[in-house]
Design an enzyme around this catalytic site. Structure first.
Site, mmCIF file in Angstrom:
data_model
loop_
_atom_site.group_PDB
_atom_site.id
_atom_site.type_symbol
_atom_site.label_atom_id
_atom_site.label_comp_id
_atom_site.label_asym_id
_atom_site.label_seq_id
_atom_site.Cartn_x
_atom_site.Cartn_y
_atom_site.Cartn_z
ATOM 1 N N ARG A 37 27.428 38.319 41.258
ATOM 2 C CA ARG A 37 26.815 38.421 39.915
ATOM 3 C C ARG A 37 26.898 37.143 39.161
ATOM 4 O O ARG A 37 25.910 36.920 38.314
ATOM 5 C CB ARG A 37 27.292 39.497 38.957
ATOM 6 C CG ARG A 37 27.021 40.796 39.561
ATOM 7 C CD ARG A 37 27.588 41.935 38.654
ATOM 8 N NE ARG A 37 26.865 43.168 38.803
ATOM 9 C CZ ARG A 37 27.477 44.474 38.845
ATOM 10 N NH1 ARG A 37 28.674 44.409 38.357
ATOM 11 N NH2 ARG A 37 26.772 45.540 38.966
ATOM 12 N N LYS A 199 22.659 64.134 43.875
ATOM 13 C CA LYS A 199 21.999 65.533 43.001
ATOM 14 C C LYS A 199 20.834 65.343 42.585
ATOM 15 O O LYS A 199 20.398 64.106 42.109
ATOM 16 C CB LYS A 199 23.118 65.549 41.714
ATOM 17 C CG LYS A 199 24.336 65.944 42.444
ATOM 18 C CD LYS A 199 25.189 66.231 40.880
ATOM 19 C CE LYS A 199 26.539 66.776 41.617
ATOM 20 N NZ LYS A 199 27.385 66.959 40.264
ATOM 21 N N GLY A 355 22.703 49.894 42.556
ATOM 22 C CA GLY A 355 23.887 51.335 42.880
ATOM 23 C C GLY A 355 23.745 51.354 44.522
ATOM 24 O O GLY A 355 23.866 50.280 45.330
ATOM 25 N N GLY A 378 21.989 51.553 37.081
ATOM 26 C CA GLY A 378 21.382 52.451 35.985
ATOM 27 C C GLY A 378 20.193 52.084 35.317
ATOM 28 O O GLY A 378 19.263 52.570 34.890
#
Ligand code: AMP
Length: 406
Positions: A37, A199, A355, A378
């Protein structure tokens, strides 16, 4: 990309407040265990310094919940930035207040100052206007290169922009918006999306938003089983969101009336436990026995996905195909990563949302072979949901884009 970027601005004699995503992992001895990063943020800092500007760098690190947590200090990050830039980098022990102002006052052209963790102040996440004003008061121009935080309206990503005439996109932000934006708004077709992960509940808005845009939609991961239940398959003990079965039925109907062709796994790797030493079986997707869980897509599904995906010219991937953290259930995810790397070599545009799918690609050491791997989990998910990210909306539009709109 319709925002002004650091390449449109000369930073000479200017002091820039630069919001970065320096949220790197630290071990118990505060050593940085992965500095990607930081290295990803350097080009923007280097551009400001090359112009003879002054760069004040700020970021969050971890979740200190509004308190001063010494283990979440950005000091080791400041030192690492200094060694990468090969220069002395100053560090302010508080991101606002007299010490920070004093250090800013001493900055000369080409200097870098790193501010302490923004989230040591609860006002950061509350997007407190007074806190934003104090932060903004340190500089005369604002740059946001923290795509990974752009979906949050925090003081350093959104609030501060009200106190600057111009809010500029950094180079990493530009790259993210260009690749994700172009994939969605002007894809080379056929355009395919591969969605996985645990999910359905986390992906409903992505599925809905992509339905009108993609030509092919591939579903894998744990969410397969709520869909499978909705069409009457036997799912054994697989992950099920009982309260989403009706919704899964509605989504299937929506896909059938959309332009997108839906591809569903035909078989699953099953086991009775999730572990590295689990004994596995492969069964048809409609017949998962009681006591077993579907934990990866099976070999037939991999073959089907491979065959159908071959035609695609643009592919967006978000979410693993199975519980890839454990070797017995990782094949499906790695097969997709491999396929995307080969397809990129053959000219396709491949974009991976951040992610878990991004970690899988990195784990497979294929990171350099795909077109773009988003740095924001996100944020990229919200982008794929079609939402406007507050940290992006707050950036200044490029005059070129405004002219084009007129
Ligand atoms: P998400 O954050 O929704 O993208 O979910 C990522 C997680 O989904 C990973 O930790 C995977 O282990 C998990 N996952 C993928 N496939 C399955 C599955 N078949 N059953 C349970 N969890 C899964």
């Amino acid at each position: 990309m319709n925002k002004i970027t650091v390449n449109d601005v000369n930073f000479r004699d200017r002091t820039a407040l630069v919001r970065l995503d320096l949220n790197v992992p630290l071990d118990a001895n505060q050593q940085i265990t992965d500095d990607r990063r930081i290295t990803a943020a350097l080009p923007t800092v280097q551009k400001i310094l090359a112009d003879n500007g002054r760069a004040i760098l700020c970021s969050h690190l971890g979740r200190p919940k509004g308190k001063h947590v010494p283990e979440m200090s950005l000091r080791p990050v400041a030192e690492h930035i200094g060694s990468l830039l090969n220069k002395t980098v100053a560090f302010a022990e508080d991101c606002v207040g007299p010490e920070a102002s004093n250090l800013v006052g001493k900055m000369a052209a080409g200097d870098v100052l790193v501010l302490e963790n923004l989230r040591f102040h609860p006002e950061e996440e509350k997007n407190d206007s007074e806190f934003a004003r104090r932060l903004a008061g340190l500089a005369d121009i604002y740059v946001n290169d923290a795509f990974g935080s752009a979906h949050r309206a925090h003081a350093s990503t959104e609030g501060v922009t009200r106190f600057f005439n111009q809010s500029i996109a950094g180079l990493l932000m530009e790259k993210e918006l260009t690749y994700l934006g172009n994939a969605l708004s002007e894809p080379q077709r056929p355009f395919a999306a591969i969605l996985g992960g645990a999910k359905i509940s986390g992906k409903i808005d992505v599925i809905t938003n992509l339905l009108d845009k993609v030509d092919m939609l591939f579903i894998g991961g744990g969410m397969v089983f709520t869909f499978a239940k909705a069409v009457g398959y036997q799912i054994g003990d697989s992950l099920l969101e009982e309260d989403k079965v009706e919704l899964a039925r509605e989504l299937i109907a929506k896909v059938q009336s959309s332009r997108a062709k839906l591809f569903f796994p035909t078989d699953a790797v099953v086991a009775s436990e999730i572990s590295d030493s689990a004994t596995t079986d492969v069964v048809p997707i409609e017949e998962i026995p009681d006591g077993k869980m579907g934990l990866d897509i099976g070999p037939d599904s991999i073959e089907l996905f491979r065959r159908e995906l071959q035609q695609a010219k643009t592919i967006v991937w978000n979410g693993p195909m199975g519980v890839f953290e454990h070797a017995p259930f990782a094949k499906g995810t790695f097969a997709i990563a491999d396929l995307l790397a080969d397809m990129t070599d053959a000219g396709a545009i491949t974009v991976v949302g951040g992610g878990d799918s991004a970690s899988a690609v990195k784990k497979a050491k294929l990171g350099d072979r795909l077109t773009h791997i988003s740095t924001g989990g996100g944020a990229s998910l919200e982008f794929l949901e079609g939402k406007e990210l507050p940290g992006v909306a707050a950036l200044t539009d490029s005059p070129k884009a405004t002219e084009a709109a007129v």
